[in-house]
Scaffold this motif. Sequence first.
Motif, PDB file in Angstrom:
ATOM      1  N   LYS A  16       0.837  -1.189   0.000  1.00  0.00           N
ATOM      2  CA  LYS A  16       0.000   0.000   0.000  1.00  0.00           C
ATOM      3  C   LYS A  16       0.876   1.245   0.000  1.00  0.00           C
ATOM      4  O   LYS A  16       1.984   1.245   0.523  1.00  0.00           O
ATOM      5  CB  LYS A  16      -0.921   0.014   1.228  1.00  0.00           C
ATOM      6  N   ALA A  17       0.377   2.315  -0.606  1.00  0.00           N
ATOM      7  CA  ALA A  17       1.093   3.591  -0.632  1.00  0.00           C
ATOM      8  C   ALA A  17       0.092   4.694  -0.940  1.00  0.00           C
ATOM      9  O   ALA A  17      -0.975   4.446  -1.506  1.00  0.00           O
ATOM     10  CB  ALA A  17       2.198   3.573  -1.678  1.00  0.00           C
ATOM     11  N   HIS A  18       0.429   5.917  -0.559  1.00  0.00           N
ATOM     12  CA  HIS A  18      -0.451   7.044  -0.855  1.00  0.00           C
ATOM     13  C   HIS A  18      -0.528   7.312  -2.357  1.00  0.00           C
ATOM     14  O   HIS A  18      -1.594   7.606  -2.889  1.00  0.00           O
ATOM     15  CB  HIS A  18       0.043   8.316  -0.135  1.00  0.00           C
ATOM     16  N   LEU A  30       9.612  13.113  -8.469  1.00  0.00           N
ATOM     17  CA  LEU A  30       8.246  13.174  -7.945  1.00  0.00           C
ATOM     18  C   LEU A  30       8.006  12.074  -6.914  1.00  0.00           C
ATOM     19  O   LEU A  30       7.468  12.327  -5.829  1.00  0.00           O
ATOM     20  CB  LEU A  30       7.241  13.032  -9.088  1.00  0.00           C
ATOM     21  N   ALA A  31       8.410  10.862  -7.247  1.00  0.00           N
ATOM     22  CA  ALA A  31       8.153   9.718  -6.372  1.00  0.00           C
ATOM     23  C   ALA A  31       8.838   9.862  -5.016  1.00  0.00           C
ATOM     24  O   ALA A  31       8.303   9.428  -3.990  1.00  0.00           O
ATOM     25  CB  ALA A  31       8.605   8.431  -7.054  1.00  0.00           C
ATOM     26  N   LEU A  32       9.984  10.493  -4.990  1.00  0.00           N
ATOM     27  CA  LEU A  32      10.730  10.642  -3.737  1.00  0.00           C
ATOM     28  C   LEU A  32      10.072  11.626  -2.777  1.00  0.00           C
ATOM     29  O   LEU A  32      10.414  11.653  -1.588  1.00  0.00           O
ATOM     30  CB  LEU A  32      12.164  11.097  -4.026  1.00  0.00           C
ATOM     31  N   GLN A  33       9.121  12.406  -3.264  1.00  0.00           N
ATOM     32  CA  GLN A  33       8.456  13.400  -2.413  1.00  0.00           C
ATOM     33  C   GLN A  33       7.285  12.821  -1.620  1.00  0.00           C
ATOM     34  O   GLN A  33       6.758  13.479  -0.721  1.00  0.00           O
ATOM     35  CB  GLN A  33       7.942  14.572  -3.266  1.00  0.00           C
ATOM     36  N   PHE A  34       6.883  11.599  -1.939  1.00  0.00           N
ATOM     37  CA  PHE A  34       5.680  11.036  -1.326  1.00  0.00           C
ATOM     38  C   PHE A  34       5.901   9.598  -0.866  1.00  0.00           C
ATOM     39  O   PHE A  34       6.939   8.989  -1.161  1.00  0.00           O
ATOM     40  CB  PHE A  34       4.517  11.068  -2.339  1.00  0.00           C
ATOM     41  N   ASP A  35       4.918   9.084  -0.135  1.00  0.00           N
ATOM     42  CA  ASP A  35       4.874   7.648   0.155  1.00  0.00           C
ATOM     43  C   ASP A  35       4.411   6.993  -1.139  1.00  0.00           C
ATOM     44  O   ASP A  35       3.225   7.015  -1.472  1.00  0.00           O
ATOM     45  CB  ASP A  35       3.891   7.378   1.297  1.00  0.00           C
ATOM     46  N   SER A  36       5.351   6.441  -1.901  1.00  0.00           N
ATOM     47  CA  SER A  36       5.063   6.028  -3.273  1.00  0.00           C
ATOM     48  C   SER A  36       5.305   4.544  -3.504  1.00  0.00           C
ATOM     49  O   SER A  36       6.121   3.915  -2.833  1.00  0.00           O
ATOM     50  CB  SER A  36       5.960   6.811  -4.255  1.00  0.00           C
ATOM     51  N   ARG A  37       4.587   4.032  -4.467  1.00  0.00           N
ATOM     52  CA  ARG A  37       4.907   2.739  -5.056  1.00  0.00           C
ATOM     53  C   ARG A  37       4.918   2.932  -6.567  1.00  0.00           C
ATOM     54  O   ARG A  37       4.326   3.879  -7.096  1.00  0.00           O
ATOM     55  CB  ARG A  37       3.908   1.665  -4.636  1.00  0.00           C
ATOM     56  N   ILE A  38       5.600   2.034  -7.256  1.00  0.00           N
ATOM     57  CA  ILE A  38       5.755   2.166  -8.703  1.00  0.00           C
ATOM     58  C   ILE A  38       5.438   0.841  -9.371  1.00  0.00           C
ATOM     59  O   ILE A  38       5.876  -0.216  -8.910  1.00  0.00           O
ATOM     60  CB  ILE A  38       7.188   2.591  -9.077  1.00  0.00           C
ATOM     61  N   LYS A  55      -4.297   6.790  -2.754  1.00  0.00           N
ATOM     62  CA  LYS A  55      -5.024   8.064  -2.759  1.00  0.00           C
ATOM     63  C   LYS A  55      -4.891   8.791  -4.095  1.00  0.00           C
ATOM     64  O   LYS A  55      -5.775   9.542  -4.491  1.00  0.00           O
ATOM     65  CB  LYS A  55      -4.524   8.950  -1.613  1.00  0.00           C
ATOM     66  N   VAL A  56      -3.775   8.558  -4.764  1.00  0.00           N
ATOM     67  CA  VAL A  56      -3.534   9.188  -6.072  1.00  0.00           C
ATOM     68  C   VAL A  56      -2.871   8.169  -6.996  1.00  0.00           C
ATOM     69  O   VAL A  56      -1.929   7.484  -6.594  1.00  0.00           O
ATOM     70  CB  VAL A  56      -2.620  10.433  -5.948  1.00  0.00           C
ATOM     71  N   GLU A 106      11.915  23.212 -16.031  1.00  0.00           N
ATOM     72  CA  GLU A 106      10.660  23.748 -15.511  1.00  0.00           C
ATOM     73  C   GLU A 106      10.431  23.250 -14.084  1.00  0.00           C
ATOM     74  O   GLU A 106      10.745  22.105 -13.744  1.00  0.00           O
ATOM     75  CB  GLU A 106       9.491  23.319 -16.409  1.00  0.00           C
ATOM     76  N   ASN A 107       9.881  24.135 -13.271  1.00  0.00           N
ATOM     77  CA  ASN A 107       9.593  23.797 -11.874  1.00  0.00           C
ATOM     78  C   ASN A 107       8.470  22.765 -11.806  1.00  0.00           C
ATOM     79  O   ASN A 107       7.404  22.945 -12.403  1.00  0.00           O
ATOM     80  CB  ASN A 107       9.186  25.078 -11.118  1.00  0.00           C
ATOM     81  N   LEU A 108       8.704  21.698 -11.063  1.00  0.00           N
ATOM     82  CA  LEU A 108       7.707  20.626 -10.943  1.00  0.00           C
ATOM     83  C   LEU A 108       6.617  20.924  -9.907  1.00  0.00           C
ATOM     84  O   LEU A 108       5.755  20.076  -9.663  1.00  0.00           O
ATOM     85  CB  LEU A 108       8.406  19.315 -10.569  1.00  0.00           C
ATOM     86  N   LYS A 109       6.654  22.097  -9.333  1.00  0.00           N
ATOM     87  CA  LYS A 109       5.716  22.428  -8.250  1.00  0.00           C
ATOM     88  C   LYS A 109       4.245  22.232  -8.623  1.00  0.00           C
ATOM     89  O   LYS A 109       3.470  21.709  -7.800  1.00  0.00           O
ATOM     90  CB  LYS A 109       5.951  23.862  -7.770  1.00  0.00           C
ATOM     91  N   PRO A 110       3.785  22.626  -9.825  1.00  0.00           N
ATOM     92  CA  PRO A 110       2.367  22.408 -10.162  1.00  0.00           C
ATOM     93  C   PRO A 110       1.956  20.938 -10.076  1.00  0.00           C
ATOM     94  O   PRO A 110       0.849  20.616  -9.626  1.00  0.00           O
ATOM     95  CB  PRO A 110       2.261  22.936 -11.598  1.00  0.00           C
ATOM     96  N   ILE A 111       2.844  20.037 -10.495  1.00  0.00           N
ATOM     97  CA  ILE A 111       2.531  18.609 -10.425  1.00  0.00           C
ATOM     98  C   ILE A 111       2.548  18.130  -8.983  1.00  0.00           C
ATOM     99  O   ILE A 111       1.659  17.394  -8.539  1.00  0.00           O
ATOM    100  CB  ILE A 111       3.536  17.799 -11.277  1.00  0.00           C
ATOM    101  N   LEU A 112       3.563  18.551  -8.246  1.00  0.00           N
ATOM    102  CA  LEU A 112       3.644  18.171  -6.825  1.00  0.00           C
ATOM    103  C   LEU A 112       2.411  18.653  -6.064  1.00  0.00           C
ATOM    104  O   LEU A 112       1.862  17.924  -5.224  1.00  0.00           O
ATOM    105  CB  LEU A 112       4.910  18.764  -6.201  1.00  0.00           C
ATOM    106  N   ASN A 113       1.972  19.858  -6.385  1.00  0.00           N
ATOM    107  CA  ASN A 113       0.806  20.421  -5.686  1.00  0.00           C
ATOM    108  C   ASN A 113      -0.462  19.636  -5.967  1.00  0.00           C
ATOM    109  O   ASN A 113      -1.256  19.369  -5.060  1.00  0.00           O
ATOM    110  CB  ASN A 113       0.603  21.883  -6.091  1.00  0.00           C
ATOM    111  N   THR A 114      -0.675  19.256  -7.236  1.00  0.00           N
ATOM    112  CA  THR A 114      -1.917  18.549  -7.562  1.00  0.00           C
ATOM    113  C   THR A 114      -1.924  17.134  -6.969  1.00  0.00           C
ATOM    114  O   THR A 114      -2.976  16.615  -6.595  1.00  0.00           O
ATOM    115  CB  THR A 114      -2.151  18.521  -9.090  1.00  0.00           C
ATOM    116  N   ILE A 115      -0.740  16.528  -6.845  1.00  0.00           N
ATOM    117  CA  ILE A 115      -0.664  15.224  -6.182  1.00  0.00           C
ATOM    118  C   ILE A 115      -0.965  15.384  -4.694  1.00  0.00           C
ATOM    119  O   ILE A 115      -1.741  14.606  -4.118  1.00  0.00           O
ATOM    120  CB  ILE A 115       0.731  14.591  -6.382  1.00  0.00           C
ATOM    121  N   GLN A 116      -0.380  16.396  -4.081  1.00  0.00           N
ATOM    122  CA  GLN A 116      -0.605  16.625  -2.651  1.00  0.00           C
ATOM    123  C   GLN A 116      -2.061  16.956  -2.367  1.00  0.00           C
ATOM    124  O   GLN A 116      -2.628  16.508  -1.359  1.00  0.00           O
ATOM    125  CB  GLN A 116       0.290  17.766  -2.141  1.00  0.00           C
TER     126      GLN A 116
END
Length: 385
Positions: free
Chosen positions: A48-50, A67-75, A110-111, A366-376
Amino acid sequence: MIFFYYILTWAVFLSCAVFVFLFSFLKPKYKISLKSRFFLYKNHHQEKAHVHFHACSYGEVKSIKELALQFDSRITTITQTGFQCAKEFCSKVNYLAFENFLPFWFKPCKVLVIFEAEYWLMLVFMAKFYQAKVILLNARISDKSYQSYKRFSFFYKKIFSYIDEVFAQSDLDKTRLESLGAKKVRIFKNIKANVDIKNNKNYFKPKEKLIIFASTHQSEEALLLDNFKLEKDEKLIIAPRHPERFKELENLLLNRGLDFEKFSSLKDENKIFSKSILLLDALGELVNFYAISDVVVLGGSFIKGIGGHNPIEAACFNNTLITGKFIHNQKALFEEVQNVYFCEDIKKLNDQIHHLNLKAKIFKKENLKPILNTIQEGIDARKSL
């Protein structure tokens, strides 16, 4: 539609299972991936992962690392090279099970973030079944693919009905995606251009000019060699795209009577090679030779049907970059690189290699912030789930 589609996936599986199983023994690159995907070989359990990231192969997986390193992720991935790449930075990695298994194999998240053209209907349906937010990242549709998508627009409209947000690579991609039913589409350049490329080993830089034929395909090496003359003060590295072709390239060089060495035979830790040609018969080493190269001739672009390869990795090391004209699958990435030389006429390749010298450069990331924000936002909205 979902019920009938699911029945169809079982029909496809049952009719093809024997052939897929036998095929998995024919090529090393399919030995594990096909068994894992179609028969759940060492692939029964999924953590399980967020956030669940799904990407196809090595280049795609590498580009989602930040991106994956910023969250509780699985791939999840499909290819063996993608799986190995994901294991380097994520502990929760699986091959994506075939669609008939997904209803009881897929674990809640969750996402769900899917990359480029990984349009698996049962995957997005199961994510929405568990009330996850579904994001399509790096979306693009080539001219050729668009015609096929339009013929099956009813199918893609169903898929896009389960996707909440889309990041498209260009205005044209946005228009095409919206015509197929995509909603909340915004433009964001190809994130493969954001990958932080670094060599992991420092090899000795020869005094000779170092030229690399990189990521070449069947018949492409012969074409390049026919139109290139290696001079005394030059050395050449040939790096085929697919490892199963290493022996084929060795035979090609032998049949031509060329003086070469194999990377796998080099004993020196600095990988110094004395012959004029080196066959790079190893995975994960190309970037280390990019770091000491003078000219890179990027393959997959001199013959029809492939569409080019990602130029970003090669362009990170202050070298001259030459490509063929068939780059239709990589147009967005080539637009991120300055000073690329296009070889429109293969007969001019020799002159280009010997006389062109502007160094390739990558435009600002390009700054990845928009993608990080929508995931969060997706995680935050589903904290109670």
